[in-house]
Design an enzyme around this catalytic site. Structure first.
Site, mmCIF file in Angstrom:
data_model
loop_
_atom_site.group_PDB
_atom_site.id
_atom_site.type_symbol
_atom_site.label_atom_id
_atom_site.label_comp_id
_atom_site.label_asym_id
_atom_site.label_seq_id
_atom_site.Cartn_x
_atom_site.Cartn_y
_atom_site.Cartn_z
ATOM 1 N N VAL A 1 21.410 -54.645 -56.994
ATOM 2 C CA VAL A 1 20.488 -55.292 -57.944
ATOM 3 C C VAL A 1 19.445 -54.286 -58.434
ATOM 4 O O VAL A 1 19.097 -54.262 -59.618
ATOM 5 C CB VAL A 1 19.804 -56.517 -57.299
ATOM 6 C CG1 VAL A 1 18.801 -57.126 -58.272
ATOM 7 C CG2 VAL A 1 20.828 -57.550 -56.893
ATOM 8 N N SER B 1 18.678 -66.052 -52.346
ATOM 9 C CA SER B 1 20.125 -66.196 -52.472
ATOM 10 C C SER B 1 20.464 -67.678 -52.402
ATOM 11 O O SER B 1 19.694 -68.479 -51.845
ATOM 12 C CB SER B 1 20.769 -65.437 -51.320
ATOM 13 O OG SER B 1 21.909 -66.107 -50.855
ATOM 14 N N SER B 2 21.638 -68.042 -52.935
ATOM 15 C CA SER B 2 22.025 -69.459 -52.918
ATOM 16 C C SER B 2 22.296 -69.955 -51.500
ATOM 17 O O SER B 2 22.409 -71.162 -51.287
ATOM 18 C CB SER B 2 23.244 -69.686 -53.806
ATOM 19 O OG SER B 2 24.308 -68.855 -53.404
ATOM 20 N N CYS B 3 22.377 -69.058 -50.520
ATOM 21 C CA CYS B 3 22.640 -69.525 -49.148
ATOM 22 C C CYS B 3 21.404 -70.125 -48.488
ATOM 23 O O CYS B 3 21.478 -70.591 -47.358
ATOM 24 C CB CYS B 3 23.240 -68.416 -48.296
ATOM 25 S SG CYS B 3 22.060 -67.161 -47.869
ATOM 26 N N TYR C 1 20.191 -64.830 -42.367
ATOM 27 C CA TYR C 1 19.767 -64.310 -43.668
ATOM 28 C C TYR C 1 19.013 -65.397 -44.440
ATOM 29 O O TYR C 1 17.964 -65.148 -45.043
ATOM 30 C CB TYR C 1 21.023 -63.873 -44.439
ATOM 31 C CG TYR C 1 20.768 -63.297 -45.802
ATOM 32 C CD1 TYR C 1 20.270 -62.013 -45.947
ATOM 33 C CD2 TYR C 1 21.036 -64.037 -46.947
ATOM 34 C CE1 TYR C 1 20.047 -61.475 -47.213
ATOM 35 C CE2 TYR C 1 20.814 -63.506 -48.207
ATOM 36 C CZ TYR C 1 20.319 -62.231 -48.330
ATOM 37 O OH TYR C 1 20.097 -61.710 -49.576
ATOM 38 N N LYS D 1 15.139 -65.422 -45.952
ATOM 39 C CA LYS D 1 14.861 -65.577 -47.384
ATOM 40 C C LYS D 1 13.972 -66.800 -47.647
ATOM 41 O O LYS D 1 13.117 -66.769 -48.539
ATOM 42 C CB LYS D 1 16.173 -65.688 -48.168
ATOM 43 C CG LYS D 1 16.923 -64.360 -48.234
ATOM 44 C CD LYS D 1 16.139 -63.378 -49.065
ATOM 45 C CE LYS D 1 16.784 -62.026 -49.185
ATOM 46 N NZ LYS D 1 15.940 -61.066 -49.899
ATOM 47 N N HIS E 1 30.928 -58.496 -49.487
ATOM 48 C CA HIS E 1 31.155 -59.856 -49.980
ATOM 49 C C HIS E 1 32.575 -59.936 -50.552
ATOM 50 O O HIS E 1 33.258 -58.927 -50.694
ATOM 51 C CB HIS E 1 30.127 -60.207 -51.049
ATOM 52 C CG HIS E 1 28.770 -60.466 -50.484
ATOM 53 N ND1 HIS E 1 27.770 -59.535 -50.481
ATOM 54 C CD2 HIS E 1 28.259 -61.562 -49.871
ATOM 55 C CE1 HIS E 1 26.702 -60.043 -49.905
ATOM 56 N NE2 HIS E 1 26.960 -61.263 -49.522
ATOM 57 N N TRP F 1 40.731 -63.868 -46.711
ATOM 58 C CA TRP F 1 40.152 -64.617 -45.576
ATOM 59 C C TRP F 1 39.994 -66.100 -45.872
ATOM 60 O O TRP F 1 39.683 -66.494 -46.996
ATOM 61 C CB TRP F 1 38.766 -64.079 -45.244
ATOM 62 C CG TRP F 1 38.744 -62.691 -44.693
ATOM 63 C CD1 TRP F 1 39.814 -61.882 -44.420
ATOM 64 C CD2 TRP F 1 37.580 -61.944 -44.365
ATOM 65 N NE1 TRP F 1 39.371 -60.687 -43.947
ATOM 66 C CE2 TRP F 1 38.015 -60.695 -43.897
ATOM 67 C CE3 TRP F 1 36.204 -62.206 -44.421
ATOM 68 C CZ2 TRP F 1 37.121 -59.706 -43.481
ATOM 69 C CZ3 TRP F 1 35.313 -61.237 -44.013
ATOM 70 C CH2 TRP F 1 35.775 -59.998 -43.540
ATOM 71 N N ASP G 1 35.621 -69.909 -43.415
ATOM 72 C CA ASP G 1 35.487 -70.289 -44.827
ATOM 73 C C ASP G 1 34.028 -70.230 -45.274
ATOM 74 O O ASP G 1 33.746 -70.077 -46.456
ATOM 75 C CB ASP G 1 35.960 -71.739 -45.028
ATOM 76 C CG ASP G 1 37.430 -71.821 -45.390
ATOM 77 O OD1 ASP G 1 38.011 -70.779 -45.771
ATOM 78 O OD2 ASP G 1 37.990 -72.927 -45.284
HETATM 79 P P1 GDP Z 1 29.415 -66.335 -48.659
HETATM 80 O O1 GDP Z 1 29.332 -66.889 -50.052
HETATM 81 O O2 GDP Z 1 28.068 -66.160 -48.025
HETATM 82 O O3 GDP Z 1 30.364 -67.123 -47.801
HETATM 83 O O4 GDP Z 1 29.917 -64.842 -48.833
HETATM 84 P P2 GDP Z 1 31.290 -64.026 -48.888
HETATM 85 O O5 GDP Z 1 31.350 -63.360 -50.215
HETATM 86 O O6 GDP Z 1 31.341 -63.129 -47.694
HETATM 87 O O7 GDP Z 1 32.482 -65.061 -48.754
HETATM 88 C C1 GDP Z 1 32.815 -65.994 -49.756
HETATM 89 C C2 GDP Z 1 34.135 -66.683 -49.439
HETATM 90 O O8 GDP Z 1 35.196 -65.744 -49.659
HETATM 91 C C3 GDP Z 1 34.301 -67.190 -48.006
HETATM 92 O O9 GDP Z 1 34.957 -68.442 -48.047
HETATM 93 C C4 GDP Z 1 35.223 -66.143 -47.380
HETATM 94 O O10 GDP Z 1 35.994 -66.657 -46.311
HETATM 95 C C5 GDP Z 1 36.110 -65.786 -48.571
HETATM 96 N N1 GDP Z 1 36.789 -64.495 -48.457
HETATM 97 C C6 GDP Z 1 38.119 -64.286 -48.668
HETATM 98 N N2 GDP Z 1 38.447 -63.020 -48.417
HETATM 99 C C7 GDP Z 1 37.301 -62.373 -48.084
HETATM 100 C C8 GDP Z 1 37.006 -61.030 -47.722
HETATM 101 O O11 GDP Z 1 37.869 -60.175 -47.644
HETATM 102 N N3 GDP Z 1 35.698 -60.735 -47.472
HETATM 103 C C9 GDP Z 1 34.701 -61.672 -47.549
HETATM 104 N N4 GDP Z 1 33.444 -61.299 -47.291
HETATM 105 N N5 GDP Z 1 34.961 -62.973 -47.851
HETATM 106 C C10 GDP Z 1 36.241 -63.316 -48.118
#
Ligand code: GDP
Length: 302
Positions: A2, A93-95, A122, A126, A165, A188, A255
């Protein structure tokens, strides 16, 4: 990521930009941060620095995430106040929202229910930053505001295979599979969670817009207004990268939160909308990866 986008965006403005790289200033160090702000005396501060990472990194290093983020924002917000900074934009962040928040998530959903466990460390940090800005506004009259972007992607992203991410991770994995000729890539989780993605250049533009046009206690959501499943995202990233093999879901990975689409009406009503569509933004992000990190293998694991 950012911070670099803000530099690109602020180049078009009539302002002098002062930055401090991580090597020069550790923002967790309150005294060093206070001294640096007192010396440079900026009019406006964008507090974009944070210890960030994807679902796995958050889960694996909760102490780092909660400590570093609380320290960084406490140093920057208090140091800015002491240096007489007029405007500060704090990034969250939206989390920060409850796991079961209504969709799309309005700003008012903050602190109305339990958080998603995978990134609560996190999120709590925030939330403390948002409340610190509000408290400084109430007690000291500081014009400090908070902005909550949805999941960001784009140039300067982290492409670490496990700490990044989802967009950075999938770009890296699909590119590697294409280059090495792997027949299958793992994604994932179940593929069913939905996420909203915003290109970092749109985010930087919204931050500058808010710095200029917004002054209130309530934080403001920044997003594209639409979301998609992780399965649909994987399909789009595979096509962007030109990977023609299969992909499958690794259900042993979490997830996370089922959905976190932001309600962006407040920002829209103020007069701001994003410009970069997801397909176009992903092409830009992939070019950044291909021509940067992938072209210099020693820099692969940042
Ligand atoms: P989140 O929005 O805080 O959950 O951040 P992430 O970007 O780490 O994950 C977003 C979603 O993408 C989750 O449902 C993960 O399980 C999925 N995902 C799928 N493959 C991947 C990967 O290789 N890395 C990450 N970080 N997330 C993944």
């Amino acid at each position: 990521m950012v911070g670099s986008a803000l530099l690109r965006r602020l180049r078009n403005e009539d302002c002098t930009i002062v930055t401090a790289s991580r090597k020069v200033l550790d923002l967790r160090d309150a005294k060093a941060t206070r001294d640096w702000l007192a010396l440079t005396r900026p009019d406006t501060v964008f507090c974009a620095a944070a210890h960030v990472g994807g679902i796995h990194a958050n889960n694996a290093r909760p102490a780092d995430f909660i400590r570093d983020n609380i320290e960084i924002q406490a140093s920057v917000i208090h140091g800015a106040y002491q240096a007489g900074v007029e405007k500060l934009v704090f990034l969250g962040s939206s989390c920060i929202y409850p796991r079961e928040a209504p969709q799309p998530i309005p700003e008012a959903a903050l602190l109305t229910g339990p958080l998603e466990p995978t990134n609560q460390w996190y999120a709590i940090a925030k939330i403390a930053g948002i409340l610190q800005c509000r408290a400084y506004r109430r007690q000291y009259g500081c014009d400090y505001i908070s902005a909550m972007p949805s999941n960001l992607y784009g140039p300067g992203d982290n492409y670490h295979p496990t700490d990044s991410h989802v967009v950075g991770a999938l770009i890296q994995r699909f590119h590697e599979a294409k280059t090495a000729g792997y027949p299958e890539v793992k994604v994932w989780g179940s593929g069913r969670p939905r996420r909203e993605f915003l290109h970092v250049d749109d985010c930087a533009d919204a931050l500058v817009f808010l710095a200029r046009h917004y002054s209130d206690e309530e934080h403001v959501n920044i997003g594209s207004g639409t979301d998609l499943t992780i399965a649909a995202l994987a399909d789009l990233v595979a096509r962007t990268v030109g990977y023609e093999g299969r992909f499958d879901f690794d259900r042993s990975q979490p997830d996370g939160t089922p959905r976190k689409l932001l309600d962006v009406r407040r920002l829209n009503e103020l007069g701001w909308r994003p410009r970069i569509a997801l397909a176009e933004g992903l092409a830009d992000a992939y070019a950044d990866y291909r021509d940067g990190i992938a072209a210099t293998p020693d820099a692969k694991i940042a």
